[in-house]
Design a protein around this motif. Structure first.
Motif, PDB file in Angstrom:
ATOM      1  N   ARG A 132      -2.065  -0.331  -4.145  1.00  0.00           N
ATOM      2  CA  ARG A 132      -2.366  -1.146  -2.962  1.00  0.00           C
ATOM      3  C   ARG A 132      -1.767  -2.520  -3.181  1.00  0.00           C
ATOM      4  O   ARG A 132      -1.595  -2.955  -4.316  1.00  0.00           O
ATOM      5  CB  ARG A 132      -3.885  -1.311  -2.791  1.00  0.00           C
ATOM      6  CG  ARG A 132      -4.594  -0.126  -2.185  1.00  0.00           C
ATOM      7  CD  ARG A 132      -6.023  -0.491  -1.758  1.00  0.00           C
ATOM      8  NE  ARG A 132      -6.720  -1.276  -2.765  1.00  0.00           N
ATOM      9  CZ  ARG A 132      -7.386  -0.756  -3.795  1.00  0.00           C
ATOM     10  NH1 ARG A 132      -7.421   0.541  -3.973  1.00  0.00           N
ATOM     11  NH2 ARG A 132      -7.997  -1.549  -4.648  1.00  0.00           N
ATOM     12  N   ASP A 179       0.856  -1.194   0.000  1.00  0.00           N
ATOM     13  CA  ASP A 179       0.000   0.000   0.000  1.00  0.00           C
ATOM     14  C   ASP A 179       0.888   1.240   0.000  1.00  0.00           C
ATOM     15  O   ASP A 179       1.872   1.293   0.747  1.00  0.00           O
ATOM     16  CB  ASP A 179      -0.883   0.036   1.258  1.00  0.00           C
ATOM     17  CG  ASP A 179      -1.873  -1.116   1.289  1.00  0.00           C
ATOM     18  OD1 ASP A 179      -1.837  -1.952   0.365  1.00  0.00           O
ATOM     19  OD2 ASP A 179      -2.668  -1.179   2.243  1.00  0.00           O
ATOM     20  N   ARG A 186      -3.062  -4.955  -5.940  1.00  0.00           N
ATOM     21  CA  ARG A 186      -3.855  -4.251  -6.957  1.00  0.00           C
ATOM     22  C   ARG A 186      -3.229  -4.470  -8.338  1.00  0.00           C
ATOM     23  O   ARG A 186      -2.003  -4.470  -8.491  1.00  0.00           O
ATOM     24  CB  ARG A 186      -3.880  -2.756  -6.636  1.00  0.00           C
ATOM     25  CG  ARG A 186      -4.862  -2.004  -7.488  1.00  0.00           C
ATOM     26  CD  ARG A 186      -5.025  -0.568  -7.040  1.00  0.00           C
ATOM     27  NE  ARG A 186      -6.153   0.039  -7.737  1.00  0.00           N
ATOM     28  CZ  ARG A 186      -6.293   1.329  -7.958  1.00  0.00           C
ATOM     29  NH1 ARG A 186      -5.379   2.179  -7.517  1.00  0.00           N
ATOM     30  NH2 ARG A 186      -7.336   1.803  -8.601  1.00  0.00           N
TER      31      ARG A 186
END
Ligand code: ATP
Ligand code: MG
Ligand code: MG
Length: 415
Positions: A381, A346, A384
């Motif tokens: 993230r 993140d 992701r």
């Protein structure tokens, strides 16, 4: 060439690759998603404030925003299924657009993974066994604590039928495994239900599928119901997120590939409306193929088609929804692979790790046969999807050795 304007609900990476394909055919696209910097909007400039229609800043689940988009375009489609399907039906009924593809009723059916199973089972398609968990119609369950208790009880009872582990799944809003919970024993029923919505979301359970491999087939469907499958591919998931794809599927029994295509075509033929669909399957140790789920749109397992097929899934989606002739779905290279570039951390927690996320993309620039796609996502993230790399070659061995170079680059960066 093309006068009709296409509106797309969602402007993520799938929308971005759809825009690329549409642009080559002079098809204009308007997008609905939150913000001005969504991946697909970044590459789809619309001239100035005088332009009679613009991209829309808002949610693809917001009925007003869907109407606003519909009033600007001729044909609507989606890049994500978690949209307001009821409003899509209304804009069609109100004749704000000529067509919605796939049909709103198809989107509504598929976006509820439990109803999708009921539909596929009724059509005689092969599935892992599944059962509803607690109230079948959550709109009638007004008391969340009662619904939660019923769901916990149901998980324990279903465990007696399916055994453990079993896969508890959220009926709606699922992606990248985020609506799934592996329940290993009846003791975990309460934590599983709490993790997946705590009595506020509909759930269902699937018998554990001890699959040998995962397989996917993209299928393009014309508005008149013609279906054409792409080659079956192998998909490898890590932590429930698609990681790598190998095309075509190779198995000791060459009949599996053809059977996978046939099942996928049969499944997609049961839905209404045009466009591409992604059919995910489990290949079981006895050679049986079970459908896991279907996506009513371009799919991660079909990214490889941009470089490796005669017509990409995105171009065939454009063609299908506009009633243009469908393109060939054949491979134009002997072998291909795709690897996702997933966020390593993140951004607010570990910016140093985030900085290494795009290393495989950088490494791939030096490797023959590779094409790097970065999606321009502003936030990162862990897990992701930030981009992907396609690798083509003259043989599976050549593709695998090229893939190894890219993966070694990532391994070095993350050591
Ligand atoms: P997607 O991002 O593909 O939409 P999703 O969140 O809808 O994913 P599923 O496709 O249902 O989730 O499941 C994600 C992964 O979890 C599957 O690809 C598979 O690896 C695993 N899985 C799902 N169902 C089962 C099952 N019944 N038995 C074993 N593993 C399963
Ligand atoms: Mg899914
Ligand atoms: Mg899936």
């Amino acid at each position: 060439m093309e006068q009709r304007v296409v509106g797309v609900l969602g402007a993520g990476q799938l929308g971005r690759m759809f825009v690329e394909a549409a642009a080559r055919l002079n098809v204009q696209v308007r997008l609905l998603d939150v913000g001005d910097t969504a991946p697909a909007k970044q590459i789809n400039y619309l001239p100035g404030p005088d332009c009679k229609s613009q991209h829309i800043d808002g949610s693809f689940a917001d009925p007003e925003k869907i109407r606003e988009l519909a009033s600007q375009v001729d044909v609507l489609t989606i890049e994500i299924e978690h949209v307001d399907a009821t409003q899509l039906q209304k804009v069609l009924d109100d004749k704000l657009v000529d067509a919605v593809h796939p049909l709103p009723s198809t989107i509504a059916l598929i976006q509820d993974k439990y109803l999708q199973k009921v539909h596929l089972a009724a059509k005689g398609l092969p599935l892992a066994e599944y059962l509803a968990v607690g109230p079948e119609d959550m709109s009638k369950a007004t008391d969340a604590s009662q619904a939660r208790a019923a769901q916990i009880e149901a998980v324990s009872e279903i465990g007696k039928v399916f055994g453990f582990p079993l896969m508890l799944k959220s009926r709606t809003q699922a992606y990248d495994g985020k609506g799934n919970y592996v329940v290993k024993s009846a003791d975990q029923a309460a934590e599983a239900v709490a993790a997946l919505g705590d009595g506020k979301r509909g759930l269902y359970a699937e018998k554990w599928a001890p699959f040998e491999r995962e397989v996917a087939v993209m299928v393009v469907r014309s508005a008149t119901g013609e279906v054409r499958a792409y080659p079956a591919v192998e998909t490898v998931h890590k932590n429930s997120i698609c990681h790598t794809v190998f095309a075509p599927l190779r198995t000791a029994d060459p009949g599996v590939e053809a059977r996978a295509r046939q099942i996928a075509e049969q499944a997609v033929a049961t839905f209404g409306g045009a466009g591409v669909f992604g059919v995910e399957m489990f290949l079981m140790p006895n050679g049986e193929l079970l459908i896991n789920e279907i996506a009513p749109r371009p799919h991660n397992s079909g990214h490889y088609t941009i470089e490796a097929a005669d017509t990409s899934q995105y171009e065939n989606h454009v063609r299908a929804i506009l009633g243009l002739p469908l393109g060939s779905t054949a491979l134009k290279v002997p072998s291909a692979a795709m690897i996702n570039i997933l966020g390593l951390a993140d951004l607010d927690k570990d910016p140093e790790a985030v900085a290494k996320t795009l290393v495989p993309g950088v490494v791939s620039l030096d490797v023959p046969g590779t094409t790097c796609h970065l999606y321009g996502k502003t936030g990162c993230r862990k897990g992701r999807k930030m981009g992907h790399i396609t690798i083509v070659g003259q043989s599976d061995a050549e593709v695998r050795s090229r893939l190894r170079v890219v993966e070694e680059g990532l391994d070095r960066a993350t050591q």
